[in-house]
Design an enzyme around this catalytic site. Sequence first.
Site, PDB file in Angstrom:
ATOM      1  N   ASP A  51       1.119  -1.167  16.326  1.00 32.50           N
ATOM      2  CA  ASP A  51       2.233  -1.492  15.271  1.00 32.50           C
ATOM      3  C   ASP A  51       0.634  -2.379  14.803  1.00 32.50           C
ATOM      4  O   ASP A  51       0.308  -2.768  14.394  1.00 32.50           O
ATOM      5  CB  ASP A  51       2.551  -2.591  15.679  1.00 32.50           C
ATOM      6  CG  ASP A  51       4.015  -3.552  14.694  1.00 32.50           C
ATOM      7  OD1 ASP A  51       3.468  -3.194  14.001  1.00 32.50           O
ATOM      8  OD2 ASP A  51       4.186  -3.993  15.213  1.00 32.50           O
ATOM      9  N   ALA A  75       3.498   4.407   6.203  1.00 33.64           N
ATOM     10  CA  ALA A  75       4.023   3.583   5.503  1.00 33.64           C
ATOM     11  C   ALA A  75       5.881   3.235   5.300  1.00 33.64           C
ATOM     12  O   ALA A  75       6.022   4.177   6.326  1.00 33.64           O
ATOM     13  CB  ALA A  75       3.418   4.360   4.019  1.00 33.64           C
ATOM     14  N   THR A  77       8.080   4.168   2.564  1.00 34.44           N
ATOM     15  CA  THR A  77       7.868   6.010   1.462  1.00 34.44           C
ATOM     16  C   THR A  77       9.227   4.991   0.955  1.00 34.44           C
ATOM     17  O   THR A  77       9.424   6.226  -0.213  1.00 34.44           O
ATOM     18  CB  THR A  77       7.569   7.067   1.966  1.00 34.44           C
ATOM     19  OG1 THR A  77       8.725   7.151   3.180  1.00 34.44           O
ATOM     20  CG2 THR A  77       6.426   7.311   2.873  1.00 34.44           C
ATOM     21  N   THR A 116      -0.031   8.730  -3.814  1.00 35.34           N
ATOM     22  CA  THR A 116       1.381   9.107  -3.941  1.00 35.34           C
ATOM     23  C   THR A 116       1.335   9.413  -5.700  1.00 35.34           C
ATOM     24  O   THR A 116       0.557   8.970  -5.793  1.00 35.34           O
ATOM     25  CB  THR A 116       3.187   8.032  -3.654  1.00 35.34           C
ATOM     26  OG1 THR A 116       3.809   8.318  -3.943  1.00 35.34           O
ATOM     27  CG2 THR A 116       2.671   6.600  -4.501  1.00 35.34           C
ATOM     28  N   ASP A 117       1.924  10.450  -6.626  1.00 37.47           N
ATOM     29  CA  ASP A 117       2.173  10.447  -7.331  1.00 37.47           C
ATOM     30  C   ASP A 117       3.062   9.323  -8.020  1.00 37.47           C
ATOM     31  O   ASP A 117       2.732   8.922  -9.712  1.00 37.47           O
ATOM     32  CB  ASP A 117       2.979  11.398  -7.458  1.00 37.47           C
ATOM     33  CG  ASP A 117       4.603  11.797  -7.056  1.00 37.47           C
ATOM     34  OD1 ASP A 117       4.755  11.106  -6.103  1.00 37.47           O
ATOM     35  OD2 ASP A 117       5.287  12.192  -8.046  1.00 37.47           O
ATOM     36  N   TYR A 139       7.202   0.309  -5.085  1.00 40.89           N
ATOM     37  CA  TYR A 139       6.884   1.220  -4.109  1.00 40.89           C
ATOM     38  C   TYR A 139       5.765   1.466  -5.053  1.00 40.89           C
ATOM     39  O   TYR A 139       4.168   1.843  -4.326  1.00 40.89           O
ATOM     40  CB  TYR A 139       7.361   2.032  -3.555  1.00 40.89           C
ATOM     41  CG  TYR A 139       6.945   3.589  -3.011  1.00 40.89           C
ATOM     42  CD1 TYR A 139       6.285   3.243  -1.873  1.00 40.89           C
ATOM     43  CD2 TYR A 139       6.710   4.947  -3.962  1.00 40.89           C
ATOM     44  CE1 TYR A 139       5.246   4.682  -0.785  1.00 40.89           C
ATOM     45  CE2 TYR A 139       6.332   5.166  -3.478  1.00 40.89           C
ATOM     46  CZ  TYR A 139       5.311   5.024  -1.986  1.00 40.89           C
ATOM     47  OH  TYR A 139       4.747   7.033  -1.158  1.00 40.89           O
ATOM     48  N   LYS A 143       1.192   0.934  -3.406  1.00 40.54           N
ATOM     49  CA  LYS A 143       0.155   1.954  -3.594  1.00 40.54           C
ATOM     50  C   LYS A 143      -0.711   2.141  -4.355  1.00 40.54           C
ATOM     51  O   LYS A 143      -2.539   2.265  -3.592  1.00 40.54           O
ATOM     52  CB  LYS A 143       1.323   3.689  -3.612  1.00 40.54           C
ATOM     53  CG  LYS A 143       2.317   3.588  -2.269  1.00 40.54           C
ATOM     54  CD  LYS A 143       1.608   3.999  -0.943  1.00 40.54           C
ATOM     55  CE  LYS A 143       1.244   4.999  -0.413  1.00 40.54           C
ATOM     56  NZ  LYS A 143       0.971   4.686   0.516  1.00 40.54           N
TER      57      LYS A 143
END
Length: 304
Positions: A51, A75, A77, A116-117, A139, A143
């Site tokens: 975990d 993650a 997402t 991520t973009d 989000y 990141k």
Amino acid sequence: MKTILVTGSNGLLGQKITERVLATKQFNLIATSKGANRYPIKEGYVYAEMDILNASNVEEIVGKYKPDAIIHTAAMTNVDTCEAQKELAYELNVKAVETLIKESEKLDVQLIHLSTDFVFDGENGPYDEEAPTCPVSYYGETKVAAEEALKKSNCKWAVLRTIIVYGIVSDMSRSNIILWAKAALEKGESINVVNDQWRMPTLAEDLADCCLLAVAKNAQGIYNASGKDMMSISELVYKVADFWNLDKGLIKEVSAATLNQTAKRPARTGFILDKTIHDLGYNPHSFEQGLELLNQQLLSLETV
């Protein structure tokens, strides 16, 4: 032979990494996830329940197996869920990374983190690795925070930024925009699709390969790891309809503003992939090749 520990091994990317390692036998694999192992093949690697929100559990598992590299795929997402559940998003997307950084520093482990973009605002994509981040959603903020934690750390780290990952797992438990569009159109349902957002969708197999290339090449720093074809979301869905000969008349183009989504999305992202191609030998499929591979996998599932 290097030993890699993968977090989130039950997810789409995690399962594709397992598949690739078993096919190439290039690494020893420790697959970890919360709960039971969902990958259909159980031999040829070690599975350990872990975990990532439990720091002592992470310390115990990483300390036990002492991997050469950790590939951190776990993650939260879902962009709207992150906006609605900020505390949990921060725990999963930032705190968990800080825990892995601590263990990686302690044991001199290479830490490969998926980003991520959505770290960008989408005002002037496609982006290279040096472009300044400017997220428009929570989000995206989490990141960026994780990337910053890595930059400040003393561990050997690499960040792989990606865009709309698609693919299938054998029990079909993981959906994505392609499977959603295909299923809806096959049922004759009309679907609203945005025509004012542009992306470079990424085949899960390509991203898994990039993760393993980053380990093999001992990569450090930020790398773009997406597909190579830029398209609007509506164009993507039209391509899905064309590929499977589905009714394009069911596709209704709308602007993002009409969807009333909880979180804002960047308009045009996309990546310049030159660095990853040159430094790591990354060679992604075209979108059409990706759909072809997906189709072959779906057909083989039907015959099992």
